[in-house]
Design a protein around this motif. Structure first.
Motif, mmCIF file in Angstrom:
data_model
loop_
_atom_site.group_PDB
_atom_site.id
_atom_site.type_symbol
_atom_site.label_atom_id
_atom_site.label_comp_id
_atom_site.label_asym_id
_atom_site.label_seq_id
_atom_site.Cartn_x
_atom_site.Cartn_y
_atom_site.Cartn_z
ATOM 1 N N LEU A 374 0.826 -1.202 0.000
ATOM 2 C CA LEU A 374 0.000 0.000 0.000
ATOM 3 C C LEU A 374 0.858 1.248 0.000
ATOM 4 O O LEU A 374 1.800 1.376 0.771
ATOM 5 N N ASP A 375 0.503 2.207 -0.881
ATOM 6 C CA ASP A 375 1.131 3.521 -0.844
ATOM 7 C C ASP A 375 0.467 4.340 0.248
ATOM 8 O O ASP A 375 -0.639 4.052 0.695
ATOM 9 N N MET A 376 1.155 5.408 0.684
ATOM 10 C CA MET A 376 0.589 6.248 1.730
ATOM 11 C C MET A 376 1.139 7.650 1.581
ATOM 12 O O MET A 376 2.308 7.832 1.209
ATOM 13 N N ILE A 377 0.295 8.641 1.841
ATOM 14 C CA ILE A 377 0.718 10.030 1.895
ATOM 15 C C ILE A 377 0.496 10.511 3.321
ATOM 16 O O ILE A 377 -0.612 10.419 3.844
ATOM 17 N N TYR A 378 1.546 11.004 3.952
ATOM 18 C CA TYR A 378 1.467 11.458 5.334
ATOM 19 C C TYR A 378 1.383 12.982 5.393
ATOM 20 O O TYR A 378 2.042 13.686 4.627
ATOM 21 N N SER A 379 0.559 13.474 6.321
ATOM 22 C CA SER A 379 0.423 14.902 6.569
ATOM 23 C C SER A 379 1.357 15.265 7.711
ATOM 24 O O SER A 379 1.251 14.697 8.803
ATOM 25 N N VAL A 380 2.261 16.213 7.481
ATOM 26 C CA VAL A 380 3.214 16.594 8.519
ATOM 27 C C VAL A 380 3.295 18.109 8.626
ATOM 28 O O VAL A 380 3.072 18.833 7.653
#
Length: 434
Positions: A374-380
């Motif tokens: 699974l790909d993932m985009i993290y909010s930082v």
């Protein structure tokens, strides 16, 4: 060693080997009417018995202290090659199972704890297989004259099979091409719908993808099956589709301030569910899209559902999209820091949000678990961004200027400038990385 006979002599003999007497007792109670049973708790004793006595079927436990099932069945095969060998195991031990199959000639294996009916059915099939094998051996001599005719028949059959196989391969190639075209068309339609939503709402080209990826990873973290994860991913891609039915003024209203969305805007999922419901393939998505603004305590819209009445996909999307709105929402004039948004989710768990979903989402954000599937985009925020991190989306400031572009590596100097920007304009900067 113990043996047990019944008044009606069973057709086949069955040897049972297990180091636990209680297991043997259970098997004896279950099988004593159908088979002539002999039981052992030690592999060496069982082998000694086989050297002097014939048995038709052997069933051995896998894990035993002195001799495991793989070794026993391998040695038993040399003594009585024609017997049916079955492995009884309570462990998911692939190597041992393969070893037993390769070396012990295992017919099949049965897992512990077993289902009585399934075990009896498996043994019945094994018994039938054994009888057929014996009958085959007895018939071999009488079938010698028919072998040549059978060989000719097989050659003709093989020719027909090859012809049929070639025809099927051609058909499969055509079907594969049609499926690829259909999947490509479906993806094009999905991207077109997503682009329409983003254009209508002004949320930006990366919004739908970001929410969908985070929702899918969150669903996987909650141990939902692969089909459900894909369905939630698709729902998240289309969760804002109902906004196409809102006026421009309505689109300016969304806010999660105080824990509630503007009621007019909050009902756009009903419009979206009605739109999606017109497409038969998308019909299973309607409930998740319709109920994405329900609150876990029943105060949400449109139907005031509570707890598990709310589809799990809707509960997931609600957490992900609200978190994104708090830290990066285009219409949100009071963005807050990522850590503050996490605190908000914790505070509202059990009120607006499903606590288990919040806990799983926060675990993902805090630990960034690695997954190849699974790909993932993290909010930082700036407090956690590090020099060398690569952006997955453009960083567009409140004034509309693009300060950083997707694919750009963040430097220490750029982080310093962003901190100064936050301080000067009293705002929060959120970046997205993978």
């Amino acid at each position: 060693m113990t043996s047990e006979n019944t008044t009606d002599t069973p057709t086949l003999s069955l040897l049972l080997l297990d180091d636990e007497q209680s297991i043997l007792n259970s098997l004896k109670r279950l099988l004593r009417k159908e088979y002539q049973l002999v039981t052992f708790t030690e592999g060496q004793e069982a082998l000694a018995y086989l050297k002097e006595n014939h048995v038709d079927i052997m069933m051995s436990d896998m894990r035993m202290p002195n001799m495991d099932g793989a070794e026993f069945l391998s040695r038993a095969k040399k003594i009585i090659p024609n017997a049916i060998r079955i492995l009884l195991t309570g462990y998911s031990d692939l190597e041992s199972t393969i070893k037993a199959i390769n070396e012990g000639g295992v017919y099949t294996y049965i897992g512990k704890p077993w289902d009585n009916e399934a075990l009896q059915l498996t043994l019945a099939k094994a018994a039938e297989h054994y009888k057929l094998k014996i009958e085959k051996q007895q018939l071999t001599g009488r079938l010698a004259n028919a072998n040549k005719e059978l060989e000719q028949f097989n050659q003709q059959l093989e020719q027909k099979v090859n012809q049929r196989t070639q025809a099927l391969q051609v058909s499969k190639q055509k079907l594969d091409k049609a499926l690829i075209r259909q999947q490509s068309l479906f993806q094009d339609v999905l991207e077109m719908m997503s682009a329409t939503i983003e254009y209508r709402t002004g949320l930006g080209s990366g919004y739908a993808k970001r929410i969908a990826l985070q929702a899918k990873v969150l669903a996987a973290q909650l141990k939902l099956d692969e089909f459900e994860c894909r369905r939630i991913h698709l729902c998240a891609m289309l969760h804002e589709i109902g906004t196409v039915g809102l006026t421009d003024d309505m689109l300016k209203q969304p806010s999660v301030s105080g824990g509630n969305l503007d009621e007019t805007f909050a009902n756009h999922p009903v419009i979206g569910a009605n739109i999606i419901g017109q497409v038969k393939r998308f019909e299973p998505l309607t409930a998740t899209i319709r109920h994405q603004n329900e609150n876990i305590d029943g105060s949400g819209l449109p139907d005031h559902l509570t707890g598990d009445e709310i589809p799990i996909g809707a509960r997931i999307i609600r957490v992900v999209k609200d978190f994104d709105f708090l830290i990066a929402g285009k219409q949100n004039k009071k963005k807050i820091a990522v850590d503050s948004a996490k605190t908000w989710l914790k505070k509202q768990a059990g009120v607006l949000y499903d606590k288990s979903v919040v806990d799983a989402f926060l675990y993902i954000l805090d630990n960034k678990p690695q997954t190849e599937e699974l790909d993932m985009i993290y909010s930082v925020g700036l407090e956690t961004i590090r020099p060398g991190d690569v952006l997955t989306e453009d960083l567009t400031l409140d004034n509309g200027n693009t300060m950083l572009t997707a694919g750009q590596e963040v430097s220490a100097a750029m982080i310093s400038k962003l901190r100064q920007y936050e301080k000067e304009y009293n705002t929060q900067v959120t970046l997205f990385i993978d």
